[in-house]
Design a protein around this motif. Structure first.
Motif, PDB file in Angstrom:
ATOM      1  N   GLY A  11       0.828  -1.207   0.000  1.00  0.00           N
ATOM      2  CA  GLY A  11       0.000   0.000   0.000  1.00  0.00           C
ATOM      3  C   GLY A  11       0.855   1.247   0.000  1.00  0.00           C
ATOM      4  N   MET A  12       1.908   1.243   0.813  1.00  0.00           N
ATOM      5  CA  MET A  12       2.824   2.385   0.841  1.00  0.00           C
ATOM      6  C   MET A  12       3.539   2.526  -0.500  1.00  0.00           C
ATOM      7  N   VAL A  13       3.935   1.400  -1.072  1.00  0.00           N
ATOM      8  CA  VAL A  13       4.601   1.421  -2.377  1.00  0.00           C
ATOM      9  C   VAL A  13       3.681   2.010  -3.435  1.00  0.00           C
ATOM     10  N   SER A  14       2.425   1.568  -3.433  1.00  0.00           N
ATOM     11  CA  SER A  14       1.479   2.035  -4.444  1.00  0.00           C
ATOM     12  C   SER A  14       1.244   3.537  -4.333  1.00  0.00           C
ATOM     13  N   ALA A  15       1.123   4.036  -3.115  1.00  0.00           N
ATOM     14  CA  ALA A  15       0.896   5.473  -2.916  1.00  0.00           C
ATOM     15  C   ALA A  15       2.084   6.293  -3.403  1.00  0.00           C
ATOM     16  N   PHE A  64      -1.502  -1.803  -5.410  1.00  0.00           N
ATOM     17  CA  PHE A  64      -2.687  -1.436  -4.647  1.00  0.00           C
ATOM     18  C   PHE A  64      -3.670  -2.598  -4.562  1.00  0.00           C
ATOM     19  N   LEU A  65      -3.865  -3.296  -5.677  1.00  0.00           N
ATOM     20  CA  LEU A  65      -4.802  -4.419  -5.708  1.00  0.00           C
ATOM     21  C   LEU A  65      -4.344  -5.538  -4.773  1.00  0.00           C
ATOM     22  N   VAL A  66      -3.063  -5.879  -4.825  1.00  0.00           N
ATOM     23  CA  VAL A  66      -2.532  -6.930  -3.947  1.00  0.00           C
ATOM     24  C   VAL A  66      -2.666  -6.523  -2.482  1.00  0.00           C
ATOM     25  N   PHE A  67      -2.398  -5.247  -2.199  1.00  0.00           N
ATOM     26  CA  PHE A  67      -2.526  -4.724  -0.839  1.00  0.00           C
ATOM     27  C   PHE A  67      -3.949  -4.885  -0.314  1.00  0.00           C
ATOM     28  N   VAL A  68      -4.922  -4.467  -1.100  1.00  0.00           N
ATOM     29  CA  VAL A  68      -6.317  -4.502  -0.637  1.00  0.00           C
ATOM     30  C   VAL A  68      -6.818  -5.942  -0.528  1.00  0.00           C
ATOM     31  N   VAL A  69      -6.463  -6.795  -1.484  1.00  0.00           N
ATOM     32  CA  VAL A  69      -6.874  -8.204  -1.416  1.00  0.00           C
ATOM     33  C   VAL A  69      -6.273  -8.864  -0.179  1.00  0.00           C
ATOM     34  N   SER A  70      -5.043  -8.488   0.164  1.00  0.00           N
ATOM     35  CA  SER A  70      -4.412  -9.026   1.373  1.00  0.00           C
ATOM     36  C   SER A  70      -5.201  -8.629   2.615  1.00  0.00           C
TER      37      SER A  70
END
Length: 210
Positions: A11-15, A64-70
């Protein structure tokens, strides 16, 4: 389970990647006006360095997608149904962002209401409504079911801010204020701040996160 927790940091990476695409895109396009011009124009067909910037938005979308699915998988195991539904809605938003914008970037003439531009607008509508819905649902879940009022209040505040500033987009357009770039940035930057902070909380197991 360790893999799921490790992916919380994405999530931090995506932002960071998203914000890099915005500010780098503005620097590379000297005539670009961030007050009047929307962010999607940076990756529109024919825009300067659009191919490179699309690589960044793709990286953003996947992270972001991997973060939210996690978070969704974690919530299914540890949280109540309302919280899981909130993350489910957010996963739908992340999927719409990742796939929708890559399939339907704005065309060179963004004022032309062709199929591609129409779909881009529809994707945006879906993203906005699912973002707001997910944050309010998460607020309810954390506050009422998880008994974590700090997290619930945090989601509620960001949900309200995005709702309020999101309303300024159509208002600005209707009044011909020509500040779409500014109002859009208010919404998206708030969202990216939420993503970064939320990722930070879960990655480093801050005390208010159980």
């Amino acid at each position: 389970m360790k893999q799921i927790k490790a992916s919380f940091s994405l999530g931090m990476v995506s932002a960071v990647v998203y914000m890099t695409h915005v500010f780098l895109g503005q620097l590379l396009w000297h005539e670009y006006n961030p007050i009047t011009t929307d962010i999607s124009s940076l990756t529109a067909d024919g825009a300067p360095h659009s191919n490179f910037l699309r690589v960044l938005t793709t990286i953003y979308g996947i992270c972001f997608l991997v973060f939210v699915v996690s978070l969704l998988l974690h919530s299914i195991k540890h949280y109540h149904i309302i919280t899981s539904v909130g993350y489910g809605i957010m996963s739908a938003m992340a999927l719409s962002t990742t796939i929708g914008y890559s399939l339907f970037p704005l065309t060179a003439d963004k004022a032309e209401m062709n199929f591609q531009n129409t779909m881009h607008i529809l994707v945006t509508v879906v993203v906005v409504f699912t973002t707001i819905a997910s944050l309010f649902t998460l607020a309810l879940g954390y506050w009422k079911k998880e008994k974590q009022k700090n997290l619930g209040l945090f989601c509620l505040i960001f949900g309200i801010l995005i709702f309020i500033f999101g309303a300024t987009n159509p208002i600005g357009i209707a009044l011909n204020l020509n500040i779409l770039g500014l109002t859009e940035r208010l919404v998206i930057f708030i969202l990216q701040a939420f993503i970064f902070i939320w990722s930070f909380l879960y990655t480093f197991k801050i005390k208010i996160v159980s």
